[in-house]
Motif scaffolding. Structure first.
Motif, PDB file in Angstrom:
ATOM      1  N   ASP A 131       0.797  -1.227   0.000  1.00  0.00           N
ATOM      2  CA  ASP A 131       0.000   0.000   0.000  1.00  0.00           C
ATOM      3  C   ASP A 131       0.830   1.277   0.000  1.00  0.00           C
ATOM      4  OD1 ASP A 131      -2.333  -1.544   0.147  1.00  0.00           O
ATOM      5  OD2 ASP A 131      -2.211  -1.640   2.345  1.00  0.00           O
ATOM      6  N   ALA A 132       2.134   1.163   0.142  1.00  0.00           N
ATOM      7  CA  ALA A 132       2.980   2.350   0.283  1.00  0.00           C
ATOM      8  C   ALA A 132       3.124   3.101  -1.037  1.00  0.00           C
ATOM      9  CB  ALA A 132       4.360   1.959   0.803  1.00  0.00           C
ATOM     10  N   GLU A 133       3.191   4.424  -0.933  1.00  0.00           N
ATOM     11  CA  GLU A 133       3.551   5.281  -2.059  1.00  0.00           C
ATOM     12  C   GLU A 133       4.948   5.811  -1.778  1.00  0.00           C
ATOM     13  OE1 GLU A 133       1.924   9.356  -4.241  1.00  0.00           O
ATOM     14  OE2 GLU A 133       0.518   8.026  -3.192  1.00  0.00           O
ATOM     15  N   LEU A 134       5.874   5.570  -2.698  1.00  0.00           N
ATOM     16  CA  LEU A 134       7.283   5.844  -2.441  1.00  0.00           C
ATOM     17  C   LEU A 134       7.757   7.104  -3.152  1.00  0.00           C
ATOM     18  CD1 LEU A 134       8.726   2.219  -2.782  1.00  0.00           C
ATOM     19  CD2 LEU A 134       7.817   3.361  -0.746  1.00  0.00           C
ATOM     20  N   ILE A 191      13.729  16.500  -3.818  1.00  0.00           N
ATOM     21  CA  ILE A 191      12.725  15.444  -3.923  1.00  0.00           C
ATOM     22  C   ILE A 191      12.242  15.372  -5.373  1.00  0.00           C
ATOM     23  CG2 ILE A 191      10.457  14.647  -3.162  1.00  0.00           C
ATOM     24  CD1 ILE A 191      10.921  16.183  -0.560  1.00  0.00           C
ATOM     25  N   TYR A 192      12.318  14.186  -5.955  1.00  0.00           N
ATOM     26  CA  TYR A 192      11.928  13.997  -7.357  1.00  0.00           C
ATOM     27  C   TYR A 192      10.486  13.487  -7.409  1.00  0.00           C
ATOM     28  CZ  TYR A 192      16.922  14.513  -8.075  1.00  0.00           C
ATOM     29  OH  TYR A 192      18.207  14.992  -8.080  1.00  0.00           O
ATOM     30  N   LYS A 234      17.718   8.595  -0.923  1.00  0.00           N
ATOM     31  CA  LYS A 234      16.728   8.040  -0.006  1.00  0.00           C
ATOM     32  C   LYS A 234      15.418   7.767  -0.733  1.00  0.00           C
ATOM     33  CE  LYS A 234      18.447  10.398   4.160  1.00  0.00           C
ATOM     34  NZ  LYS A 234      18.070  11.277   5.302  1.00  0.00           N
ATOM     35  N   ILE A 235      14.737   6.716  -0.278  1.00  0.00           N
ATOM     36  CA  ILE A 235      13.374   6.444  -0.715  1.00  0.00           C
ATOM     37  C   ILE A 235      12.507   6.420   0.535  1.00  0.00           C
ATOM     38  CG2 ILE A 235      11.817   4.825  -1.853  1.00  0.00           C
ATOM     39  CD1 ILE A 235      14.154   3.858  -3.515  1.00  0.00           C
ATOM     40  N   LYS A 236      11.425   7.201   0.509  1.00  0.00           N
ATOM     41  CA  LYS A 236      10.574   7.370   1.683  1.00  0.00           C
ATOM     42  C   LYS A 236       9.157   6.884   1.412  1.00  0.00           C
ATOM     43  CE  LYS A 236       8.983  11.483   2.734  1.00  0.00           C
ATOM     44  NZ  LYS A 236       8.915  12.895   3.173  1.00  0.00           N
ATOM     45  N   ASP A 237       8.567   6.257   2.419  1.00  0.00           N
ATOM     46  CA  ASP A 237       7.147   5.931   2.393  1.00  0.00           C
ATOM     47  C   ASP A 237       6.388   7.216   2.714  1.00  0.00           C
ATOM     48  OD1 ASP A 237       4.521   5.227   3.008  1.00  0.00           O
ATOM     49  OD2 ASP A 237       5.089   3.348   3.970  1.00  0.00           O
ATOM     50  N   LYS A 238       5.666   7.758   1.739  1.00  0.00           N
ATOM     51  CA  LYS A 238       5.007   9.051   1.921  1.00  0.00           C
ATOM     52  C   LYS A 238       3.931   9.004   3.007  1.00  0.00           C
ATOM     53  CE  LYS A 238       3.974  11.664  -1.520  1.00  0.00           C
ATOM     54  NZ  LYS A 238       3.379  12.160  -2.789  1.00  0.00           N
ATOM     55  N   SER A 262       3.817   6.982   5.876  1.00  0.00           N
ATOM     56  CA  SER A 262       4.375   6.904   7.228  1.00  0.00           C
ATOM     57  C   SER A 262       5.479   7.924   7.469  1.00  0.00           C
ATOM     58  CB  SER A 262       4.928   5.499   7.482  1.00  0.00           C
ATOM     59  OG  SER A 262       6.065   5.256   6.660  1.00  0.00           O
ATOM     60  N   GLY A 263       6.073   8.432   6.381  1.00  0.00           N
ATOM     61  CA  GLY A 263       7.205   9.341   6.514  1.00  0.00           C
ATOM     62  C   GLY A 263       8.516   8.629   6.789  1.00  0.00           C
ATOM     63  N   LYS A 264       8.493   7.300   6.791  1.00  0.00           N
ATOM     64  CA  LYS A 264       9.676   6.493   7.108  1.00  0.00           C
ATOM     65  C   LYS A 264      10.572   6.330   5.885  1.00  0.00           C
ATOM     66  CE  LYS A 264      10.848   1.683   8.230  1.00  0.00           C
ATOM     67  NZ  LYS A 264      10.279   0.328   8.483  1.00  0.00           N
ATOM     68  N   ASP A 265      11.886   6.465   6.100  1.00  0.00           N
ATOM     69  CA  ASP A 265      12.847   6.153   5.047  1.00  0.00           C
ATOM     70  C   ASP A 265      12.967   4.632   4.940  1.00  0.00           C
ATOM     71  OD1 ASP A 265      13.409   8.807   4.457  1.00  0.00           O
ATOM     72  OD2 ASP A 265      15.063   8.917   5.891  1.00  0.00           O
ATOM     73  N   VAL A 266      12.680   4.099   3.757  1.00  0.00           N
ATOM     74  CA  VAL A 266      12.699   2.644   3.581  1.00  0.00           C
ATOM     75  C   VAL A 266      13.936   2.174   2.821  1.00  0.00           C
ATOM     76  CG1 VAL A 266      10.192   2.493   3.705  1.00  0.00           C
ATOM     77  CG2 VAL A 266      11.290   2.792   1.475  1.00  0.00           C
ATOM     78  N   PHE A 267      14.693   3.120   2.269  1.00  0.00           N
ATOM     79  CA  PHE A 267      15.928   2.783   1.556  1.00  0.00           C
ATOM     80  C   PHE A 267      16.865   3.979   1.641  1.00  0.00           C
ATOM     81  CE2 PHE A 267      18.571   2.811  -2.304  1.00  0.00           C
ATOM     82  CZ  PHE A 267      19.122   1.544  -2.264  1.00  0.00           C
ATOM     83  N   GLN A 268      18.131   3.721   1.989  1.00  0.00           N
ATOM     84  CA  GLN A 268      19.135   4.776   2.053  1.00  0.00           C
ATOM     85  C   GLN A 268      20.440   4.263   1.460  1.00  0.00           C
ATOM     86  OE1 GLN A 268      19.432   7.207   5.705  1.00  0.00           O
ATOM     87  NE2 GLN A 268      17.834   5.902   6.585  1.00  0.00           N
ATOM     88  N   GLN A 269      21.101   5.120   0.705  1.00  0.00           N
ATOM     89  CA  GLN A 269      22.374   4.744   0.100  1.00  0.00           C
ATOM     90  C   GLN A 269      23.235   5.986  -0.060  1.00  0.00           C
ATOM     91  OE1 GLN A 269      23.335   1.465  -0.943  1.00  0.00           O
ATOM     92  NE2 GLN A 269      25.316   2.479  -1.020  1.00  0.00           N
ATOM     93  N   GLN A 270      24.456   5.924   0.444  1.00  0.00           N
ATOM     94  CA  GLN A 270      25.389   7.026   0.235  1.00  0.00           C
ATOM     95  C   GLN A 270      26.003   6.909  -1.159  1.00  0.00           C
ATOM     96  OE1 GLN A 270      24.309   9.025   3.059  1.00  0.00           O
ATOM     97  NE2 GLN A 270      26.306   9.789   2.411  1.00  0.00           N
TER      98      GLN A 270
END
Length: 247
Positions: A41-44, A52-53, A82-86, A88-96
């Motif tokens: 159900d998440a929108e990323l 933010i793209y 970063k990829i965020k779940d819009k 919940s506001g939670k970051d679900v993927f992070q990469q430097q």
């Protein structure tokens, strides 16, 4: 040999880089790609640092296909992808992002299933063969399936048999005669184990096959390639998503 698509992409990055340098000798550019799938159900929403793209928002149960030329000051050594779940506001993927590596492209696979990131299993390359990996997501069935290619004459070559959904399957693959011509596209089928016409997904041939032209499967006598895919039925077609950088 580098594909025309890949060559064009690199030329675009180079042209942007040259154009930026004419205005500012300290500007650099890199192409960033994230490919995968968003199940649930998440929108990323994808961002690099504070940008933010929004044009690359990924809706629920859709492929992740982020591709963006990112420009930065030459003194900058890294940025945060970063990829965020819009919702919940939670970051679900992070990469430097290492911006000082000299690379023109950075690629990351990402599959998100009902609130959890799928661990992508990438086998080690083997110079004597090719490694193909598939993850089949189909909660409607726990039955096993077969994966095979069929050419224009009806000839079949199997990639894997008795595959269990919901797990990674890794297979050694060398193109047989009849499946080596790079100018031809073959059909990739997913059927119930032991059959060639009992369709695995939704009992539908349309949703149980896909043309392999865009999947970059090995052709000719290629060896040493590693190809990883995420497979799940879409709305009106089968989605087979590459989880590797295009050569």
């Amino acid at each position: 040999m580098m594909s025309k698509y890949r060559l064009l992409s690199l030329l675009v990055v180079l042209l942007v880089f040259i154009s930026c340098n004419k205005e500012d000798e300290t500007t650099r550019a890199i192409n960033v790609e994230v490919w995968g799938y968003n199940i649930g159900d998440a929108e990323l929403e994808t961002s690099i640092d504070t940008t933010i793209y929004r044009n690359f928002t990924t809706l629920p149960n859709k492929p992740v296909t982020f591709s963006k030329i990112y420009t930065f000051h030459a003194s900058k050594k890294e940025s945060a992808l970063k990829i965020k779940d819009k919702t919940s506001g939670k970051d679900v993927f992070q990469q430097q992002l290492n911006l000082s590596s000299g690379k023109l492209e950075l690629f990351f696979p990402f599959v998100y299933i009902n609130g959890n990131e799928l661990k992508i299993e990438i086998p080690a390359a083997d110079s004597s063969t090719n490694k193909l990996s598939f993850y089949i997501h189909y909660p409607k069935s726990s039955d096993a399936l077969d994966i095979f290619l069929q050419n224009e004459t009806g000839q079949i070559t199997y990639i894997a048999k008795n595959v269990k959904p919901g797990t990674w399957i890794h297979a050694d693959y060398m193109p047989e005669e009849g499946f080596q011509d790079k100018s031809k596209s073959y059909n990739l089928y997913f059927t119930k184990t032991g059959t060639i016409d009992s369709w695995y997904f939704e009992d539908s041939e349309l949703i149980s096959k896909v043309g392999e032209a865009g999947l970059l499967l090995p052709k000719n006598v290629e060896k040493g390639l590693v190809r990883t895919y995420f497979v799940t039925p879409g709305n009106l077609q089968l989605d087979v998503i590459r989880l590797f950088k295009r050569p």
